[in-house]
Structure formats: C-alpha cells, structure tokens
Design an enzyme around this catalytic site. Structure first.
Site, short mmCIF file in Angstrom:
data_model
loop_
_atom_site.label_atom_id
_atom_site.label_comp_id
_atom_site.label_asym_id
_atom_site.label_seq_id
_atom_site.Cartn_x
_atom_site.Cartn_y
_atom_site.Cartn_z
N LYS A 1 37.83 2.70 -33.08
CA LYS A 1 38.69 3.84 -32.81
C LYS A 1 40.02 3.52 -33.47
CE LYS A 1 41.22 6.47 -29.32
NZ LYS A 1 41.62 6.57 -27.89
N THR B 1 44.12 7.40 -22.16
CA THR B 1 44.33 8.73 -21.60
C THR B 1 43.83 8.80 -20.16
OG1 THR B 1 44.04 9.60 -23.83
CG2 THR B 1 43.97 11.20 -22.03
N TYR C 1 39.33 -0.86 -30.53
CA TYR C 1 40.40 0.14 -30.44
C TYR C 1 41.66 -0.47 -31.04
CZ TYR C 1 43.49 3.61 -28.15
OH TYR C 1 44.42 4.59 -27.88
#
Length: 301
Positions: free
Chosen positions: A165, A49, A137
């Site tokens: 994550k 992001t 991740y």
C-alpha cells in the site's frame, strides 16, 4: 493473482463508535453491508483510518472477527497489525489470523525510525509468524521513515509478502519496484488514484471509498478497459471529495462525518486525540458530497 489475495477496490474502513467511544456493533455491520453493496472487494480493518493506535488488542481482534463473519467470503478482510513493536505486531498478526483475517497490512514501524535493515528484519519476522499474505504499508508522512526501493525489492523475496500500500506518492519509484518484483501496488493516496492505476497499480486502498466505493469501482473498471477519457471524467468528479475528506483535517474524521451524513453509521464519534469535524469542515464536506448525492448509484447501503 494478487487480486485474489487482497482484492482491487479496497476500503480503509473506519471503526464505528458510540458517543462514549465504545465500538458500535450495529454501525460496524451496517458499514460492512454498505461497502459490499457498493462493490468493495477488500476491507482493511484496524488500519490508520480505523484509528488503530487507539484500539486495544481485544478490540482489534473483535473487529476482525465481526467483519469476517459479516463478509462471509464476499470480500477479502485485511487486518492492520502494524505498530512500532515487533513482538506486539506478531501477537496481533496471530490474533488476526485466528479471528478470520484473509491477509495482513503491515505498516513501517513508526516513531523509533529504524534503519532499513531493521525494517527488513521487522517485516520478515511478522511475515514468518502466520500463514497469511502480507501487504506492506509505506507511509513516511506518518511513520517518519520511508521504505527504500531496495528494501521493498528485498522484502519481495519472501513468499508471503505480496503487495504494497503506497502512500509515499513517489510514482517513479513505485513503477521501478513494480518492474523489478512481483509486488502488487495499491494506491494509498486518494488524490492520486488515477495516475497509480494508469501506471499499473492492482487497485486502491481508499478512505473516500468508505462513502463512495462504487465510484472507485467505476474508475478501476474504466482504466482496466482502456477508457482513459471516462477515467478522467470519473476522477474529476471524485477530486472534490478527495480534497474534502483527505485535506480538510484528517481522513478518519471526515470519512466518519460523510458516513454519518449518509446514514450509514449512527455517529461520527472518534477517539482522542482526534476530534469530530467542526461546522466549517462539515459545510465543506457537504458541498463536495452534494453533486454525488444527486446520483443514486453513488450511494448504497
């Protein structure tokens, strides 16, 4: 506790930019203040992001330093250091540690599509490079390769690999790995925050949280307090926002648009190949935000 290493109400922070594409320092410090005021206890800097693929090494280190300095130990600062190249990841990990990061976010190497053994070797090399704790991740929709359950279980043996994550969305696999390791799971899919928390996730790494971290904090507290009726009500209120931010075009684009509308950052600028939201996407976003804006506790900063 893993929560003390990473936090529970984490935000995958956008990278504020000027209209020409340069980093926007006032927007960055203002956004950090906004997130802290909304109850965010972990900030992921330079992740997906944050438009990590477009950031130079110098910009990535500068972002970590600026955020860590502004946070002043009021939240954990987790630096995204994942790329498709192990040597680059190690360099960025060391630079992030020197810049003041508390932990690292390490994405599965993308584009190259390594074997599971290659993923293990890559992650261990980066984890060995610093003294920082590591959050893996797992986001196969972006990387092209998923981390198998056996891979996560093997990586959990490393003393600094402490969390995942999870943006894979396989809740059964997540529960299985949680049961067999000490890895803490963080939901990386805003649409699935409630089921992950109910299944035992330590917390969230949220894109919607850029604008509405306070509501995520309420959701986490409700689940932890065993009030699932309240959690469902809170989740229902968040679903239109998750839909508008995550399913309209792209999370970084829409999160910046929401923050600019709230006056938290001065511009919604993104770097190519991303493009700013067209009018029809902004109308959808504003329609989802309108009910939340009527409640002052949702807006801080």
């Amino acid at each position: 506790m893993t929560e003390t290493l990473f936090g529970s109400n984490l935000v995958a922070m956008v990278t504020p930019m000027e209209p020409g594409g340069a980093l926007c320092e006032p927007g960055l410090t203002g956004l950090v203040d906004h997130l802290l005021g909304a109850g965010c206890d972990g900030i992921v800097v330079g992740g997906t992001t944050g438009e990590a693929p477009t950031l130079t090494d110098a910009e990535a280190a500068r972002l970590v330093h600026t955020v860590a300095t502004r946070v002043e130990n009021r939240a954990r600062v987790i630096a995204g250091v994942g790329t498709y190249d192990t040597v680059t990841c190690i360099r960025r990990a060391k630079e992030a540690e020197a810049a003041g990061a508390d932990a690292l976010l390490l994405v599965c190497p993308y584009y190259s599509k390594p074997t599971q053994a290659g993923i293990v070797a890559h992650c261990l090399a980066v984890a060995d490079a610093t003294e920082l704790s590591v959050m893996l991740y797992d986001v196969p929709a972006r990387t092209g390769t998923a981390m198998d359950a056996a891979t996560l279980i093997e990586l959990a043996r490393h003393p600094r690999i402490r969390a995942v994550k999870d943006a894979k969305g396989d809740l059964f696999e997540a529960m299985t790995v949680m049961a067999r390791t000490r890895l803490a799971f963080y939901c990386g899919i805003d649409e699935l925050n409630l089921p992950y928390l109910a299944a035992g996730a330590t917390g969230l790494v949220s894109v919607v949280g850029n604008a509405y971290a306070g509501r995520n904090a309420e959701l986490i507290a409700a689940v932890r307090g065993g009030d699932l009726d309240k959690a469902r009500t809170l989740n229902a209120a968040l679903l239109p926002l998750a839909d508008a931010v995550m399913r309209t075009s792209q999370g970084a684009i829409m999160a910046k648009a929401a923050l600019a509308d709230l006056g938290v950052i001065p511009h919604a600028t993104v770097r190519l190949p991303l493009l700013e939201s067209p009018p029809e996407h902004l109308r959808r976003l504003r329609a989802a935000m309108a009910p939340a804006l009527s409640r002052s506790e949702l807006v801080s900063g």
